[in-house]
Write a protein that holds these residues in place. Sequence first.
Motif, PDB file in Angstrom:
ATOM      1  N   VAL A 163      16.966 -24.815 -31.323  1.00  0.00           N
ATOM      2  CA  VAL A 163      16.341 -25.074 -30.789  1.00  0.00           C
ATOM      3  C   VAL A 163      15.196 -24.207 -31.091  1.00  0.00           C
ATOM      4  CG1 VAL A 163      15.053 -26.189 -29.247  1.00  0.00           C
ATOM      5  CG2 VAL A 163      17.595 -26.957 -29.304  1.00  0.00           C
ATOM      6  N   PHE A 178      14.969 -32.079 -28.635  1.00  0.00           N
ATOM      7  CA  PHE A 178      16.391 -31.665 -27.957  1.00  0.00           C
ATOM      8  C   PHE A 178      16.185 -32.452 -26.334  1.00  0.00           C
ATOM      9  CE2 PHE A 178      17.571 -28.702 -24.533  1.00  0.00           C
ATOM     10  CZ  PHE A 178      18.884 -28.341 -24.964  1.00  0.00           C
ATOM     11  N   ARG A 231      13.560 -33.216 -40.257  1.00  0.00           N
ATOM     12  CA  ARG A 231      13.475 -33.050 -39.117  1.00  0.00           C
ATOM     13  C   ARG A 231      14.526 -33.191 -38.148  1.00  0.00           C
ATOM     14  NH1 ARG A 231      13.563 -38.899 -37.730  1.00  0.00           N
ATOM     15  NH2 ARG A 231      12.376 -39.159 -35.698  1.00  0.00           N
ATOM     16  N   PHE A 232      14.510 -32.445 -36.932  1.00  0.00           N
ATOM     17  CA  PHE A 232      15.436 -32.268 -36.009  1.00  0.00           C
ATOM     18  C   PHE A 232      15.746 -33.214 -34.266  1.00  0.00           C
ATOM     19  CE2 PHE A 232      15.653 -28.439 -39.275  1.00  0.00           C
ATOM     20  CZ  PHE A 232      16.921 -28.704 -39.738  1.00  0.00           C
ATOM     21  N   CYS A 233      17.301 -33.403 -34.749  1.00  0.00           N
ATOM     22  CA  CYS A 233      17.550 -34.089 -32.920  1.00  0.00           C
ATOM     23  C   CYS A 233      18.506 -32.593 -32.720  1.00  0.00           C
ATOM     24  CB  CYS A 233      17.535 -35.449 -33.357  1.00  0.00           C
ATOM     25  SG  CYS A 233      18.343 -35.818 -31.263  1.00  0.00           S
ATOM     26  N   ILE A 234      18.444 -32.323 -31.661  1.00  0.00           N
ATOM     27  CA  ILE A 234      19.703 -31.416 -31.138  1.00  0.00           C
ATOM     28  C   ILE A 234      19.928 -32.239 -29.657  1.00  0.00           C
ATOM     29  CG2 ILE A 234      20.729 -29.320 -31.119  1.00  0.00           C
ATOM     30  CD1 ILE A 234      19.742 -29.310 -33.721  1.00  0.00           C
ATOM     31  N   VAL A 253      11.505 -30.937 -33.979  1.00  0.00           N
ATOM     32  CA  VAL A 253      12.561 -30.525 -33.214  1.00  0.00           C
ATOM     33  C   VAL A 253      12.383 -31.738 -32.336  1.00  0.00           C
ATOM     34  CG1 VAL A 253      12.705 -28.374 -32.815  1.00  0.00           C
ATOM     35  CG2 VAL A 253      15.272 -28.969 -32.046  1.00  0.00           C
ATOM     36  N   SER A 285      16.706 -36.282 -41.718  1.00  0.00           N
ATOM     37  CA  SER A 285      16.904 -35.916 -40.380  1.00  0.00           C
ATOM     38  C   SER A 285      18.214 -35.594 -40.359  1.00  0.00           C
ATOM     39  CB  SER A 285      16.609 -37.214 -39.516  1.00  0.00           C
ATOM     40  OG  SER A 285      14.904 -38.098 -40.014  1.00  0.00           O
ATOM     41  N   LEU A 337      15.659 -23.208 -34.215  1.00  0.00           N
ATOM     42  CA  LEU A 337      13.953 -24.298 -35.677  1.00  0.00           C
ATOM     43  C   LEU A 337      12.663 -23.922 -34.671  1.00  0.00           C
ATOM     44  CD1 LEU A 337      16.626 -26.964 -35.002  1.00  0.00           C
ATOM     45  CD2 LEU A 337      16.071 -25.871 -36.918  1.00  0.00           C
ATOM     46  N   ASN A 338      12.179 -23.851 -33.678  1.00  0.00           N
ATOM     47  CA  ASN A 338      11.024 -23.608 -33.542  1.00  0.00           C
ATOM     48  C   ASN A 338      10.259 -23.079 -33.952  1.00  0.00           C
ATOM     49  OD1 ASN A 338      11.048 -25.415 -31.692  1.00  0.00           O
ATOM     50  ND2 ASN A 338      11.455 -24.530 -29.757  1.00  0.00           N
TER      51      ASN A 338
END
Lengths: 364, 364
Positions: free
Chosen positions: A321, A333, A300-303, A331, A163, A324-325
């Motif tokens: 974002v 956001f 997995r991303f959290c922006i 993701v 992550s 990443l999409n």
Amino acid sequence: MNAPPRTASLGSLSLESGAVLRQLQVAYECYGTLDPDRSNAVLVCHALTGDQYVASTHPLTGKSGWWARMVGPGRPIDTDRYFVICSNVLGSCLGTTGPASEGEGGTPWGMRFPVITLADMVRAQAKLIDHLGIERLHAVVGGSMGGMQVLSWAALYPDRVASAVAIATAARHSAQNIAFHEVGRQAILADPNWNGGDYYGGEAPTAGLSVARMAAHITYLSEAGLTEKFGRRLQDRQAKSFGFDADFQVESYLRYQGLSFTSRFDANSYLYITRAMDYFDLAEAHDGQLAEAFRGTATRFCILSFDTDWLYPTAEARRVVHALNAARAPVSFAELSSPFGHDAFLLESTEMDRIVGGFLREGA
Amino acid sequence: MNAPPRTASLGSLSLESGAVLRQLQVAYECYGTLDPDRSNAVLVCHALTGDQYVASTHPLTGKSGWWARMVGPGRPIDTDRYFVICSNVLGSCLGTTGPASEGEGGTPWGMRFPVITLADMVRAQAKLIDHLGIERLHAVVGGSMGGMQVLSWAALYPDRVASAVAIATAARHSAQNIAFHEVGRQAILADPNWNGGDYYGGEAPTAGLSVARMAAHITYLSEAGLTEKFGRRLQDRQAKSFGFDADFQVESYLRYQGLSFTSRFDANSYLYITRAMDYFDLAEAHDGQLAEAFRGTATRFCILSFDTDWLYPTAEARRVVHALNAARAPVSFAELSSPFGHDAFLLESTEMDRIVGGFLREGA
């Protein structure tokens, strides 16, 4: 929460410039306990002038950790659950190899230190993670330049990052970002005490470094935040002095920020790290296609961005974002609301706490 | 369009600080012809680093006037109709009395020069207007600090200003405005060549003044404008140098802006004029009620802002407009669109031309 200071000797490091650092030292702090299966490690990455003391007292200033409100038992980055590592970045001055370190010949590197990049910083961290026997990080988390390291980790080591949490950051430095850094560098270079970078053991270029810090500090705050905090209020006086003292509170504050910074930071490190940030553009190696930097990632991303952050505005977060999409990465956001500009990521934010804490637990 | 350089000796000037300047000199340029009834005079006020050469060649740089596109025959400020005056502000360094001028004892004032305010600048201009035998100005026009002088003229001499045009300006300096100026001042003070302000005849503090100009210059441009103009494009090279040269075009541009500025401007003047701007708050003498500054005025106003100007944003222009509304003054207001930030007022803008030209003609 103070752990003893730690430094790892990690052998040689090949740099993006082609140069090789023969004896890499990385200073770091750890919090919590590593699980037997070594799956609960969280790497926290610090910002330009940050350090490894994310949740412990700074040895020079005596102040508590710069993200103590985020890292600790029961905190969003919960040291009852996670083994948290924070290392001083390559090029900095709190124990990791940088321009103030002893170079070949036994004298400090100074400006003979090779120019480094964000990728070099991350590769140095990866050597530390190897050294600690950790194959895969539960998460990499950071704000500002820390967020650039997070994105670089995901791009360079997609299999080693479960992550990634990148806050108040961007995947490249804009012309305005570069411009502000260049002002700071020229302020340092204009200080005769800088002496081509050879000032160790003598007078440091504190005046130049102080001006650099003052200029940067303005970019960390929003116009509205400055107005709310200081407005045109006078400092310890009833009327204007008709002189050049710090009549206004905002002047006094900036002078203090500039001067106090010089007691804990090295001017050459400031030159090298700002240069690394200006060089940062994750899309550059992919003909400007940022999505390609994340193609096929399992991370997995959290922006997160803040609405009043004009240093790394939400538009730059959205660009990440969208990339990443396009790379089909999972993701989350959010643009958070705060009056405090870029600095918001270091301050109280219950929404940030909730999102980061939840995102890390969901990934477990 | 070059007129011979002119300087008027205007006697003594009492300053807001209580100090008295005994021998005020004001340097100015004129364009066009004064009507027999002396009713067609337009005073143009210049910005922080501007000068009287609004529409004539600068004697030091050889460049054409800073607003030659606005002032001239058939231009919006039409020298076929109006007698246009532009004077170097008090405290500056192009012929008007300032810190580089000879003080008492025959040596340059340096930091013994008294601290001045925007009102002092305007009172010095009023003495020049008296000297030219002009009772009432057809208009006072200016952008940025020039706009602050326009508003001060209207507040101090409501009967002497028929029309006022204030562009890209504010009625007070914000905390962020003060902060940027303070960075510039500290950069100058940090230069050992500054020497407490006594550097005339020796080495000037060009390094410090250059850094001050670089920091200020960023605030004159919009983020989008910088991106459009420079982006992350490299300067005269194909790849990053992994060094500290000006790799990026924006670095090269800023370094040039900083250095070239030092050949035409005095560092002490920069200190005094930025101080005057920081002290500027037209509402201060009226318990924060800006409308009171304009109560009962007979002047008609035109207020213009630019949508990407973050130095003096539209919100500050609206504050002036609301105060003028409250004071029942006739006021036209427009926010113009430009990608170029604060600098837009100096650049091509057909909308600005049309509005300013029309407003001046309607007042005739």
